[in-house]
Design an enzyme around this catalytic site. Structure first.
Site, mmCIF file in Angstrom:
data_model
loop_
_atom_site.group_PDB
_atom_site.id
_atom_site.type_symbol
_atom_site.label_atom_id
_atom_site.label_comp_id
_atom_site.label_asym_id
_atom_site.label_seq_id
_atom_site.Cartn_x
_atom_site.Cartn_y
_atom_site.Cartn_z
ATOM 1 N N ASP A 37 -1.651 1.339 -3.720
ATOM 2 C CA ASP A 37 -2.303 0.251 -4.203
ATOM 3 C C ASP A 37 -3.673 0.534 -4.474
ATOM 4 O OD1 ASP A 37 -3.096 0.535 -1.593
ATOM 5 O OD2 ASP A 37 -3.494 -1.740 -1.372
ATOM 6 N N ASP A 67 -3.187 6.070 -3.272
ATOM 7 C CA ASP A 67 -2.438 5.502 -2.641
ATOM 8 C C ASP A 67 -1.668 4.531 -3.255
ATOM 9 O OD1 ASP A 67 -4.060 3.568 -2.191
ATOM 10 O OD2 ASP A 67 -3.303 2.925 -0.105
ATOM 11 N N ALA A 103 -11.172 8.426 8.074
ATOM 12 C CA ALA A 103 -10.626 9.641 7.766
ATOM 13 C C ALA A 103 -9.615 9.754 6.597
ATOM 14 C CB ALA A 103 -10.263 10.528 8.855
ATOM 15 N N ASN A 104 -8.798 8.778 6.601
ATOM 16 C CA ASN A 104 -7.462 8.783 5.798
ATOM 17 C C ASN A 104 -7.986 8.446 4.343
ATOM 18 O OD1 ASN A 104 -7.857 5.838 5.602
ATOM 19 N ND2 ASN A 104 -6.472 5.451 7.326
ATOM 20 N N PRO A 140 -2.761 2.043 20.456
ATOM 21 C CA PRO A 140 -1.532 1.553 19.714
ATOM 22 C C PRO A 140 -1.607 1.221 18.073
ATOM 23 C CG PRO A 140 -2.746 -0.143 21.124
ATOM 24 C CD PRO A 140 -3.338 1.068 21.324
ATOM 25 N N SER A 141 -0.638 1.377 17.265
ATOM 26 C CA SER A 141 -0.807 1.454 16.075
ATOM 27 C C SER A 141 -0.677 -0.099 15.621
ATOM 28 C CB SER A 141 0.697 2.070 15.387
ATOM 29 O OG SER A 141 0.627 1.486 14.073
ATOM 30 N N GLY A 142 -1.449 -0.381 14.682
ATOM 31 C CA GLY A 142 -1.442 -1.902 14.153
ATOM 32 C C GLY A 142 -0.565 -2.091 13.054
ATOM 33 N N THR A 143 0.180 -1.052 12.741
ATOM 34 C CA THR A 143 1.243 -1.001 11.536
ATOM 35 C C THR A 143 2.739 -0.740 11.877
ATOM 36 O OG1 THR A 143 0.818 1.059 10.496
ATOM 37 C CG2 THR A 143 -0.623 -0.944 9.932
ATOM 38 N N SER A 179 0.645 -1.161 -0.010
ATOM 39 C CA SER A 179 0.012 -0.092 0.034
ATOM 40 C C SER A 179 0.876 1.200 0.030
ATOM 41 C CB SER A 179 -0.924 -0.105 1.271
ATOM 42 O OG SER A 179 -1.634 0.921 1.322
HETATM 43 C C1 16G Z 1 -4.020 -0.068 7.602
HETATM 44 C C2 16G Z 1 -5.547 -0.318 7.466
HETATM 45 C C3 16G Z 1 -6.307 1.099 7.461
HETATM 46 C C4 16G Z 1 -5.787 1.688 8.679
HETATM 47 C C5 16G Z 1 -4.571 1.837 8.973
HETATM 48 C C6 16G Z 1 -4.115 2.341 10.606
HETATM 49 C C7 16G Z 1 -6.625 -1.585 5.798
HETATM 50 C C8 16G Z 1 -6.723 -2.277 4.386
HETATM 51 N N1 16G Z 1 -5.591 -0.611 6.081
HETATM 52 O O1 16G Z 1 -3.385 0.675 6.629
HETATM 53 O O2 16G Z 1 -7.460 0.835 7.253
HETATM 54 O O3 16G Z 1 -6.160 2.925 8.915
HETATM 55 O O4 16G Z 1 -4.045 0.627 8.939
HETATM 56 O O5 16G Z 1 -2.802 2.227 10.852
HETATM 57 O O6 16G Z 1 -7.332 -2.277 6.758
HETATM 58 P P1 16G Z 1 -2.405 2.221 12.340
HETATM 59 O O7 16G Z 1 -2.854 1.244 13.212
HETATM 60 O O8 16G Z 1 -0.785 2.322 12.254
HETATM 61 O O9 16G Z 1 -2.605 3.578 12.743
HETATM 62 MG MG MG Z 2 -3.787 1.144 0.487
#
Ligand code: 16G
Ligand code: MG
Length: 547
Positions: free
Chosen positions: A279, A277, A372-373, A500-503, A65
């Site tokens: 993708d 973005d 929002a993103n 907490p961030s998920g990414t 992404s």
């Molecule tokens: C991922 C999610 C997005 C979410 C973001 C939050 C999908 C396809 N993408 O990019 O929806 O807004 O994570 O990231 O589900 P964060 O947990 O780091 O704030």
């Molecule tokens: Mg994307």
């Protein structure tokens, strides 16, 4: 050779770096591309099992992404084009982290738990984005599928939502669309042309839209779509990927986070622009006014525009269907107030991540969901689709009702209900603006965003923060929510939360208030509270906006 022996042997050609552990996160696995070959092979195996279990086609998309070009990632797509079921996310993590000897036992475990008949046929669709690493990584997925005897269809370079569309189309046997790129372009372009046929505001000037392709897959796919649009939309495309780097200083994430235009783009004052973005599953709109100020129209503004339009059409059509807008804690407070108090639609808040919004939106007759993103789409229930369809065929209704029903029907055809889709969302927004005779400035003035600020804090273990109420309140560590509440009280129209961030390995902080200075100060003070109470590491967070 038994299938498991073959898996064991082939797996050694896709070796797992020893000790590496990864997690199937909010949007699948994502990390530096060079650590992902074994994960791809194993996701090929898992998708094949999921296909055997559901007796349906499953999708595997290779993309990271909006991440930098060096990263990559993978996510699985369930039969109706949705994100994979959460039990299977757990299996994905187990498989990805199994050492070579533990891989076959882990597979057998899944087969047993899910009562999968291994002789069942399997079908897996594969797609990839434009990253240099994506081609060989998608080859590893193909290896995994063929190891367990699954059939594959490799769509090559496609946007993420295009692959979701293919999976849904295949599994609904034509009830949704035709599972080819041509089928996708035809479905969307026919609906768009029908919608804008009698639009009020469809001069050549109004048809012009400036698009930032993020140097990703969205740009070439938009070019392909253009051929089907009969010049009903005049796209001026920048950041097409010929020279610039993927997502670098451009794309929807950059524009939303930095609240400024992407580089590499020429914008005239007042001109309507949007960014995809990497993708093409996210979109935000924006323009510069004549004084040179930048105005962002994010996912909340998009949800408002679309739900206002749908509500009007339902009234005109005389249909009694419930519309809800699904948001997350990041939705600007002004948007929530507008939707609830002025438009009077149901607003529902979920945790961050497309899958949560998507599932919530399924609870309503018509569920409009947007983060929002810029991730989002609209879901129509079977009941809603049937009532709309019936009205278009009813010969006893007024012309006005019929017109509204037809617009609703074409809107359904234009929307990618499998997942949020930048191309489909862009066409809906363009159609709504044309039908309502609205400029981007008029759209922007529906409500005024509250000033807001997002920051992040590094802590030694972000899991110490647990949240509730769709991430709007922190349950642990003790004292953190009380501290946030006390800080929020100092400001006007203020709101703040942490999660907490998920990414990424960080804690995210969001604050909004009546002025930018207050939003900035509140965000900074909340960062300090997180640092103090949740084990901050490194330097004490500084108010970066004051530098
Ligand atoms: C991922 C999610 C997005 C979410 C973001 C939050 C999908 C396809 N993408 O990019 O929806 O807004 O994570 O990231 O589900 P964060 O947990 O780091 O704030
Ligand atoms: Mg994307």
């Amino acid at each position: 050779m038994s299938q498991f022996e073959e898996v064991f042997q082939k797996s050694s050609l896709h070796p797992k770096p020893k000790g590496l552990t990864l997690q199937y996160g909010t949007a699948g696995f994502r990390t530096v591309a060079k650590h992902l070959d074994h994960v791809m092979f194993r996701m090929g195996l898992l998708a094949t099992l999921r296909s055997k279990q559901t007796k349906s086609t499953i999708g595997v998309m290779v993309t990271a992404s909006h991440n930098p070009e060096e990263d990559n990632g993978v996510k699985l797509i369930d039969p109706m084009g949705e994100m994979v079921n959460s039990d299977w996310e757990g299996y994905a993590t187990q498989l990805a982290n199994a050492e070579q000897e533990a891989l076959c036992p882990a597979l057998k475990d899944i087969i047993e738990k899910e009562a999968i008949s291994i002789s069942e046929i399997a079908s897996v669709f594969i797609g990839r984005d434009t990253r240099p690493s994506s081609e060989s990584l998608s080859q590893a997925v193909l290896d995994g599928v063929s190891c367990l005897g699954g059939h594959t269809q490799d769509y090559g370079l496609v946007t993420t939502p295009q692959l979701h569309y293919m999976v849904r189309s295949r599994n609904t046997h034509g009830g949704y669309g035709t599972d080819t790129l041509q089928g996708y372009y035809q479905k969307l372009s026919e609906a768009f042309i029908e919608l804008t046929r009698n639009a009020q505001n469809h001069t050549d000037d109004q048809k012009r839209l400036v698009v930032d392709g993020a140097n990703g897959i969205g740009a070439p796919k938009l070019r392909e779509l253009e051929a089907f649009l009969n010049s009903e939309l005049l796209v001026v495309l920048f950041n097409v990927g010929c020279s610039g780097k993927l997502n670098y200083l451009c794309g929807a994430d950059y524009v939303k986070v930095h609240q400024k235009p992407p580089q590499g783009m020429h914008m005239e004052a007042g001109e309507r622009c949007c960014s995809f973005d990497g993708d093409a599953d996210r979109i935000v709109y924006y323009y510069n006014d004549s004084a040179g100020s930048f105005h962002l129209l994010d996912g909340d503004k998009i949800a408002t525009l679309i739900s206002t339009y749908l509500k009007e059409l339902l009234i005109q059509a005389g249909l009694n269907l419930q519309i809800a807008v699904v948001q997350t804690a990041y939705a600007n407070g002004s948007s929530t107030r507008y939707l609830e108090d002025i438009l009077k639609v149901t607003v529902y808040c979920t945790k961050t991540g497309v899958k949560h919004l998507h599932h919530a939106a399924q609870m309503f007759d018509i569920g409009v969901y947007f983060e929002a993103n810029g991730h989002g789409t609209v879901l129509f229930s079977k009941k809603a689709e049937e009532q709309i369809q019936q009205l278009t065929q009813d010969s006893n209704v007024s012309k006005a009702k019929k017109r509204a029903a037809k617009l609703l029907k074409n809107t359904i055809n234009l929307i990618n209900q499998a997942t949020g889709d930048a191309i489909s969302d862009m066409l809906i927004i363009e159609a709504v603006l044309a039908i309502r005779g609205m400029t981007v400035q008029e759209w922007d003035s529906i409500y005024t965003d509250l000033p807001n600020r997002q920051l992040k804090v590094k802590v030694s273990d972000r899991c110490v923060i647990d949240t509730t109420d769709a991430e709007r309140r922190a349950v642990t560590p003790a004292g953190l929510q009380d501290a946030i509440d006390a800080l929020v009280k100092k400001y006007t129209k203020a709101r703040a939360f942490v999660r907490p961030s998920g990414t990424e390995d960080v804690v995210r902080v969001y604050a909004e208030a009546n002025t930018q200075e207050s939003a900035d100060d509140l965000a900074h003070e909340v960062c300090l509270a997180v640092y103090r109470l949740a084990g901050g590491v490194g330097d004490v967070p500084k108010p970066d906006h004051k530098h």
